[in-house]
Design an enzyme around this catalytic site. Structure first.
Site, short mmCIF file in Angstrom:
data_model
loop_
_atom_site.label_atom_id
_atom_site.label_comp_id
_atom_site.label_asym_id
_atom_site.label_seq_id
_atom_site.Cartn_x
_atom_site.Cartn_y
_atom_site.Cartn_z
N TYR A 112 0.68 -68.73 6.43
CA TYR A 112 1.51 -68.61 7.64
C TYR A 112 2.43 -67.41 7.57
CZ TYR A 112 -0.21 -72.97 9.51
OH TYR A 112 -1.01 -73.91 10.05
N GLU A 170 -11.80 -91.36 -10.80
CA GLU A 170 -11.98 -90.57 -9.59
C GLU A 170 -11.28 -91.18 -8.37
OE1 GLU A 170 -16.04 -90.04 -8.32
OE2 GLU A 170 -15.46 -89.14 -6.43
N ASP A 213 -17.77 -92.00 -9.63
CA ASP A 213 -18.91 -92.60 -8.94
C ASP A 213 -20.19 -92.08 -9.58
OD1 ASP A 213 -17.39 -93.97 -7.09
OD2 ASP A 213 -17.48 -92.37 -5.58
#
Lengths: 806, 364
Positions: free
Chosen positions: B99, B197, B249
């Site tokens: 920005y 995770e 996972d």
């Protein structure tokens, strides 16, 4: 008419009744009915057509006399009518010819000439005279002065519409400020609604006639429109050519045959046609004889069941045993040594042998003897008795060999045998014993034989097989030595003449010469465009001559692009035929069709939908020059769609368009380079400033980096103690040769040799043209005192590729 | 090295870079900046450090093209900004930099998106050999947490804080700060580090008291771990000599999470030595587990298959273990989430699966 038809036969008076209504149509009536065909369908268009006809005539006349045309066109309002004045500086017209040229339709020197000219039919200007006379009732006022004459001739004339003859109302001599030339003044009902077409016509005429000066005055113009010459070079003079054998029609041929003074066809052909010499005439004659007389089939000498010696001996009597034996033996030996012999060849052989034997033995072999001998030998060679017991058949085996070779190997022996036999039978039954057949007769005969074979033997004999058999038989047929009919005989027989015409068309003959054409040439096409259109780019192409229907033609194309040309809307299409602008009926013209069919996007022009007239700031011009331009109608506004001509038009346009493409590609890449340079020349200084700010140093010089990035040629000046150094650095990937000119306010000294100095009134021109290879640099040094001003210009390199820092 | 000198070095390096551009301009050269190519084909294993680093291939940002020139212009503006920020001893986030560029007077120097400004900082890190933390650039908080028997001292802007990561924190755990080098390890009772995770699994482990029972430090990775998370794992391993395990996972994206912990990521391979923990071990879910425990599964999507195949060509996964597992997964065509273990009961993961796996891995 139907009512008369119904009564036909009922009343004998009908024919006479009808005859009363039949009379000669006056030229005025014809004109009235057909004025649209001649381009006089409205007042607006009539005016343009009249100007067009008069200007075309004026240009033809001046060029023919070798003058550079200076043409003046004036249109003025005259009461209810418009007055049209056209003046030229041509050779003038003699007092005798003048009334006919302007006052008689279909009078002209051009119609029969095979030579490129603007006018052809001899309708144009007299039609304009007639139109003016019919609409205003006023006579045409014509002034003409020939070069030798002291004074000019002045005529007022009208056309007698009943007789198509000029009627002179007034004839006197007068003074005229032109030393030679013709002036015609017409008054006619007209309007100026077609002003744009009129201007286009004059402007386009100026484009394709850069050697002409044209001036136009009309009521809508404050200033006369003047088109000055772009060149002093007159178009190449054209020479008239005789018709080409491929370009005549039967009617023309019959007329030519009737009119010629030649006695033999060979002479006629060589005399009346172009590109026909003795050799070509012989070829045409052979082809003609084949059609007129037919060829004679030739036959091999059979090896079995043949006794030529015995046959001759039997046919010859009272010539003494020795002579007869020699005669017969000689003929037999000649025949057995030959592969094939036709009937007329046998006669020649017999004649020759008879002569030599007569010489040797002192016995004359007269014509009866010779004929008997020929008949006897021929009967042996071509014996055909298939129905007799032990009958001989020499024809079938000879034909069998040909048929077997000519047909595919899949045909079985029996079929070929049957086919050969049927052909042999039909040949034997044909008229005469000479087996003399035209190609048509031969085809018919083979077809019948084949059909019969198909029907009775239940096999197929296809088209190809039939054609092959016909050609095989035709190949072994010999052109007969009979004398061709004489010119008179052919002229009287339409059928024979048609055979001759066919023979002429069949024979390969060199294309007609092209000195009857006068192309503008690509240089002058470009010069013409340059003169009238302010564009950035010009290209032009002239094709080699080609032939259509015996008339040679040449196509030229030119393209102008960019500059002041209007960028909105479609491109301007300029069509020309024999240097005459075609103003009307653009949509019906073959030229337009070709332009529409070209994929202009390939050539970097905008073309919505990928076909049609392209858009953009461009002018496309096409010129077709021919001894006989095929127009769609007499008003000569549109070219007919002739494939041969369309092909050439396309090739000419594409040739010019290729140049346009490479120009536009280059423009585009220069534009991209310019855009890149624009962006970088904004970004890099800012970057340099920022870098200087961050590092707390002064702003670095970035010219070198810029030059390198743009692959540019950089020219820098350095002045140290009164010594000026110009450095040329070439960052591009090829060698560059800039032409540098400096104007220095003080005299430069000690030039380092590479350049030269010219003193011009207190200013010094330093000129330097270094050749700098890629990646190299060159230096020029000289000394000046203090306070010198420099003004540098660089040529020979695109502005986009130059970084000048001097 | 003290904080001062780190900052001084960072500024020096930045100015050096600007000077390099200056000299290129002044010497009539086209300014350019050479960087290692950041693709998987250009990373190689560094035997000395045991991590994956960039290879020899480089790409050049050159002012020769409009694109390159804009990049370099932005680089110079960014250098100026960082220099100023360091001079004023302030800091800003990567997003703030994006920005902030809008306020620069030169519109050509504005970043077009945050990826571009992030990449610029990475570029500058690489060429100047200074980490972005030393530029005082930080990412948005990733929210990754620690939970376990560890006592630390954190140097915050508001003074020092001593925190026990089990006793002094709520159920959410201790949030890892952006610059973990401000942390000092005081004391610990940890047997091993367990990186998890997903948040759901992390909460399950805490609820079941797994950290207390096995003396383990549970690190919540929150998906692809942030640099700070990877850095603190590296420090826990190096400084406290703790074994590190990763629990994800059973899909190709999770293997990449393990990869960035253990081998370092492609984008930050220049910092691998500082961020990667090559000794970290993968617990699961392994494709083998899907088979062995007969877990509920989802079929592999096309993108999963592509990702697996891409991993087979990734030099970081070219080990027997990974090739075997990935090929097995491609073979069975299935994937499973950590939570799939709940199919055997809520305690199955803490009572059966993890103890079995950790035992097999010789961690406990």
């Amino acid at each position: 008419m139907t009512s008369f038809q119904a009564e036909l036969g009922a009343d004998e008076g009908i024919a006479e009744e009808l005859a009363k209504g039949q009379r000669e149509i006056s030229i005025a009536e014809f004109f009235e009915k057909n004025k649209h065909m001649l381009g006089f369908d409205s007042g607006a268009r009539g005016l343009v057509t009249a100007v067009k006809e008069a200007v075309d005539n004026a240009l033809d006349a001046t060029e023919e006399a070798g003058f550079r045309p200076d043409i003046y066109v004036e249109i003025a309002e005259a009461g209810d009518y418009y007055k049209l004045v056209i003046e030229d500086n041509g050779p003038g017209i003699t007092k005798e010819q003048l009334p006919k040229v302007f006052g008689k339709l279909l009078y002209g020197s051009r119609f029969h000439a095979r030579e490129q000219s603007r006018g052809q039919q001899g309708i144009g200007i007299s039609a304009a005279v007639l139109y003016s006379q019919l609409t205003s009732g006023k006579p045409a006022k014509i002034t003409s002065r020939t070069q030798e004459a002291d004074r000019a001739e002045y005529f007022e004339l009208i056309i007698d519409t009943d007789t198509n003859e000029p009627e002179i109302r007034k004839s006197e001599t007068t003074t005229w400020d032109r030393t030679h030339g013709t002036r015609i003044e017409l008054e006619m009902e007209a309007n100026m609604r077609a002003r744009q077409q009129l201007h286009d016509y004059i402007k386009h005429t100026a484009v394709v006639n850069p050697h002409a000066r044209i001036e136009l005055r009309e009521p809508g113009l404050d200033e006369p429109l003047k088109f000055e010459r772009g060149t002093d070079q007159l178009p190449a003079e054209t020479s008239e050519i005789r018709p080409h054998p491929h370009g005549v029609e039967l009617g023309t041929l019959l007329k030519m045959l009737a009119a010629t003074e030649s006695y033999s066809i060979s002479g006629f052909l060589q005399e009346e046609f172009t590109r026909v010499g003795k050799k070509t005439a012989t070829k045409v004659l052979d082809a003609f004889r084949d059609r007129h007389y037919g060829r004679e089939l030739s036959w091999p000498t059979p090896s079995l069941n043949v006794d030529i010696d015995a046959a001759i001996t039997e046919a010859v009597s009272n010539k003494g045993a020795e002579a007869t034996e020699s005669f017969a033996g000689e003929i037999e030996s000649v025949l057995t040594s030959r592969e094939r012999t036709a009937h007329f060849e046998l006669r020649e052989i017999v004649d020759n042998v008879a002569e030599s034997v007569a010489e040797e033995f002192g016995r004359t072999f007269g014509s009866t003897v010779r004929e008997n001998a020929v008949a006897a030998v021929w009967a042996e060679l071509t014996a055909f008795e298939p129905d007799a017991e032990d009958g001989r058949d020499h024809l079938t085996p000879a034909i069998y060999t040909l048929v077997d070779d000519a047909t595919s190997t899949r045909k079985d022996d029996a079929t070929i045998q049957a086919l050969a036999e049927r052909i042999a039978r039909r040949l034997a039954n044909s008229d005469g014993t000479q087996f003399r057949l035209t190609h048509d007769e031969l085809s018919r005969l083979v077809a019948e034989a084949a059909d019969a074979t198909v029907e009775y033997d239940d096999v197929t004999v296809g088209e190809t097989a039939r054609e092959n058999i016909i050609e095989a038989l035709w190949d072994i047929s010999r052109t007969v030595p009979d004398d061709a009919p004489k010119v008179r005989a052919i002229a009287d027989s339409r059928d024979t003449a048609s055979e001759l015409l066919e023979a002429m068309r069949e024979t390969n003959i060199l294309a007609p010469p092209t000195d009857c054409l006068s192309p503008i040439t690509s240089e002058l096409v470009e010069a013409g465009l340059r003169k009238e259109y302010d564009a950035d780019f010009y290209a032009a192409a002239t094709r080699d001559a080609d032939v259509h229907g015996g008339d040679p033609f040449i196509v030229e194309a030119g393209i102008a692009y960019g500059g002041e040309l209007q960028s909105e809307g479609k491109v301007d299409l300029l069509r020309f035929a024999n240097r005459v602008p075609l103003v009307y009926q653009q949509g019906a013209c073959a030229i337009t069709d070709v332009v529409k069919g070209i994929g202009w996007r390939n050539y970097r022009l905008d073309q919505p939908g990928g076909s049609g007239i392209p858009n953009g700031p461009a002018v496309i011009m096409i010129h077709v020059a021919s001894t006989n331009v095929p127009f769609t109608s007499e008003s000569k506004d549109a070219l007919a769609n002739i494939p041969a001509i369309e092909d050439e038009i396309e090739l000419a346009i594409r040739e010019a368009a290729r140049e346009l493409k490479s120009y536009l590609n280059k423009q585009r890449s220069l534009q991209k380079r310019q855009e890149k340079q624009d962006v970088l020349s904004r970004i890099l200084p800012e970057m340099a400033d920022k870098v200087a700010e961050v590092t707390g140093r002064s702003r670095p010089n970035i010219e070198g980096a810029m030059g390198k990035i743009m692959n540019n040629l950089c020219i820098d000046r350095e002045i140290k103690n009164g010594t000026v150094t110009l450095t040329v650095e070439n960052y591009s990937d090829r060698s560059e040769s800039p032409e540098i000119t400096e104007i220095v306010s003080v005299e430069p000294q000690d030039l380092n040799g590479a350049g030269s100095v010219v003193d011009l009134d207190g200013e010094w021109y330093v000129q330097w043209s270094p050749s700098v290879s890629a990646g190299e640099e060159a230096e020029l040094t000289y000394t000046v005192g203090d306070d010198a001003d420099f003004d540098i210009t660089v040529e020979g390199i695109e502005a986009e590729k130059l970084t000048l820092n001097a | 090295m003290s904080k001062r000198t780190e900052e001084a070095r960072a500024r020096e390096q930045l100015i050096d870079l600007a000077e390099e551009f200056y000299d290129q301009f002044a010497g009539g050269q086209i300014p350019e900046m050479t960087l290692p190519t950041r693709t998987k084909s250009n990373i190689e294993y560094d035997k000395d450090s045991g991590v994956w680093v960039y290879g020899d291939r480089t790409s050049t940002r050159s002012a020769n093209s409009v694109r390159g020139a804009r990049k370099l212009l932005k680089a110079v503006y960014t250098i100026e900004f960082l220099d100023q920020q360091l001079a004023e001893d302030r800091s800003s986030t990567l997003r703030e930099l994006y920005y902030l560029s809008e306020s620069w007077d030169n519109t050509e120097a504005h970043f077009s998106d945050q990826d571009e400004s992030n990449q610029m900082i990475e570029d500058l890190e690489i060429v100047s050999d200074v980490t972005r933390e030393d530029f005082h650039m930080r990412p948005e908080e990733s929210g990754a947490t620690l939970m376990g028997p560890l006592e630390i001292r954190e140097q915050t802007r508001r003074g020092e804080r001593e925190i026990h990561c089990q006793e002094d924190v709520g159920e959410g755990g201790y949030q890892i700060p952006n610059n973990p080098d401000t942390i000092e390890f005081l004391d610990n009772d940890i047997d091993f580090v367990l990186c998890v995770e997903t948040g759901g699994m992390r909460d399950r482990l805490i609820e079941n008291g797994f950290d207390e029972e096995y003396n383990c430090l549970v690190v919540h990775l929150k998906g692809q771990p942030a640099r700070a998370t990877r850095r603190i794992i590296k420090r826990l391993h190096d400084e406290l000599e703790l074994p590190v395990t990763v629990f994800c996972d059973g899909d190709p994206w999770s293997y990449r999470i393990y990869g960035s912990v253990a081998y370092g990521s492609i984008k930050s391979a220049h910092l691998s030595e500082y961020l990667a923990t090559p000794e970290a071990e993968y617990i699961g879910i392994q494709p083998q587990d899907i088979v062995d425990y007969d877990l509920p599964t989802d079929p592999l999507a096309d993108s999963d298959i592509n990702a697996l195949e891409s991993e087979l060509t990734d030099p970081r996964y070219q080990t027997d273990y990974w090739e075997e597992q990935i090929e097995l997964q491609l073979d069975i065509g299935k994937k499973a989430e950590q939570q799939a273990l709940a199919a055997r009961g809520l305690d199955f993961v803490t009572e059966t699966y993890l103890p079995e796996r950790l035992d097999a891995m010789d961690v406990i």
